[in-house]
Design a protein around this motif. Structure first.
Motif, PDB file in Angstrom:
ATOM      1  N   ASP A 185       0.811  -1.216   0.000  1.00 24.29           N
ATOM      2  CA  ASP A 185       0.000   0.000   0.000  1.00 24.29           C
ATOM      3  C   ASP A 185       0.843   1.263   0.000  1.00 24.29           C
ATOM      4  O   ASP A 185       0.321   2.348   0.253  1.00 24.29           O
ATOM      5  N   ARG A 186       2.110   1.152  -0.260  1.00 24.66           N
ATOM      6  CA  ARG A 186       2.960   2.337  -0.264  1.00 24.66           C
ATOM      7  C   ARG A 186       2.539   3.305  -1.362  1.00 24.66           C
ATOM      8  O   ARG A 186       2.207   2.904  -2.466  1.00 24.66           O
ATOM      9  N   GLY A 187       2.535   4.605  -1.015  1.00 25.78           N
ATOM     10  CA  GLY A 187       2.183   5.628  -1.994  1.00 25.78           C
ATOM     11  C   GLY A 187       0.738   6.099  -1.909  1.00 25.78           C
ATOM     12  O   GLY A 187       0.399   7.157  -2.416  1.00 25.78           O
ATOM     13  N   TYR A 188      -0.133   5.329  -1.277  1.00 19.36           N
ATOM     14  CA  TYR A 188      -1.538   5.737  -1.173  1.00 19.36           C
ATOM     15  C   TYR A 188      -1.712   6.918  -0.223  1.00 19.36           C
ATOM     16  O   TYR A 188      -2.564   7.779  -0.435  1.00 19.36           O
ATOM     17  N   ALA A 189      -0.932   6.989   0.836  1.00 15.75           N
ATOM     18  CA  ALA A 189      -1.046   8.100   1.788  1.00 15.75           C
ATOM     19  C   ALA A 189      -0.716   9.427   1.114  1.00 15.75           C
ATOM     20  O   ALA A 189      -1.379  10.439   1.355  1.00 15.75           O
ATOM     21  N   THR A 190       0.252   9.444   0.251  1.00 19.19           N
ATOM     22  CA  THR A 190       0.610  10.672  -0.467  1.00 19.19           C
ATOM     23  C   THR A 190      -0.519  11.109  -1.387  1.00 19.19           C
ATOM     24  O   THR A 190      -0.866  12.297  -1.434  1.00 19.19           O
ATOM     25  N   ALA A 191      -1.110  10.177  -2.084  1.00 24.47           N
ATOM     26  CA  ALA A 191      -2.220  10.503  -2.977  1.00 24.47           C
ATOM     27  C   ALA A 191      -3.431  10.986  -2.182  1.00 24.47           C
ATOM     28  O   ALA A 191      -4.091  11.958  -2.563  1.00 24.47           O
ATOM     29  N   GLU A 192      -3.721  10.334  -1.068  1.00 22.58           N
ATOM     30  CA  GLU A 192      -4.862  10.741  -0.253  1.00 22.58           C
ATOM     31  C   GLU A 192      -4.641  12.114   0.368  1.00 22.58           C
ATOM     32  O   GLU A 192      -5.564  12.932   0.446  1.00 22.58           O
ATOM     33  N   LEU A 193      -3.434  12.399   0.810  1.00 20.94           N
ATOM     34  CA  LEU A 193      -3.121  13.706   1.382  1.00 20.94           C
ATOM     35  C   LEU A 193      -3.264  14.811   0.341  1.00 20.94           C
ATOM     36  O   LEU A 193      -3.828  15.872   0.624  1.00 20.94           O
ATOM     37  N   SER A 194      -2.788  14.580  -0.846  1.00 20.67           N
ATOM     38  CA  SER A 194      -2.906  15.611  -1.883  1.00 20.67           C
ATOM     39  C   SER A 194      -4.373  15.846  -2.249  1.00 20.67           C
ATOM     40  O   SER A 194      -4.780  16.981  -2.494  1.00 20.67           O
TER      41      SER A 194
END
Length: 139
Positions: free
Chosen positions: A7-16
Motif C-alpha cells: 500500500d505504499r504511496g496511497y497516503a501521499t495521494a490521499e493527502l494531496s
C-alpha cells in the motif's frame, strides 16, 4: 497467484486529494467570512458618523450632503470601494425631531471553483440622532 499487499504511496495521494478538495476550499471560505465582522463595524461607524454630521447641518439639503460626505470618508478610510456602500437619510429635519442614517455595505461572496458563488449578501446598519431642540439655525 499471490495478491499484491503493498500500500505504499496511497497516503501521499490521499493527502494531496484532501488538501485540494477539503483544506483549500475551507481556507478560502474562512478568509472571505473573516471580512464580514470588519465590514459590519465599518457600516455601524459610518452610520453613526453620518447621522451626527447630518444632525449638525443647517437644513435638509446640507444634511444630506454632510451625511453622504462623512459616510464616504469613513468607508474610504476603511478601504471600501464607494460602489460597495449605499447610505440613506430618513426623518424630518426640524428641531426636536430624529433623523436616521442607514448604511448598507456589500459583503464579499465566496467563489468556490466548480461550485460557484456562495453567500453573497449585504449588511445594513442604522444610527439615529436627535436634532437639538434649542438649536438656532443659520439663515
Amino acid at each position: 497467484m499471490r495478491r499484491p499487499t503493498d500500500d505504499r504511496g496511497y497516503a501521499t495521494a490521499e493527502l494531496s486529494l484532501a488538501i485540494t478538495f477539503i483544506l483549500i476550499p475551507l481556507l478560502v471560505v474562512s478568509l472571505a467570512f473573516a471580512q464580514w465582522p470588519s465590514r459590519r463595524g465599518v457600516a455601524t461607524a459610518a452610520a453613526a458618523e453620518g447621522a451626527r454630521s447630518a444632525a449638525l447641518a443647517n437644513d435638509a439639503a446640507s444634511a444630506e450632503l454632510a451625511m453622504a460626505e462623512r459616510v464616504r470618508e469613513v468607508t474610504a478610510a476603511a478601504g471600501l470601494d464607494p460602489g460597495e456602500v449605499t447610505a440613506r437619510l430618513d426623518g424630518v429635519f426640524a428641531p426636536g425631531e430624529h433623523i436616521t442614517v442607514t448604511v448598507t455595505v456589500d459583503l464579499p461572496a465566496v467563489v468556490l471553483p466548480l461550485v460557484g458563488t456562495y453567500a453573497a449578501t449585504s449588511e445594513s446598519q442604522s444610527a439615529t440622532e436627535r436634532i437639538e431642540i434649542h438649536r438656532s439655525f443659520e439663515r
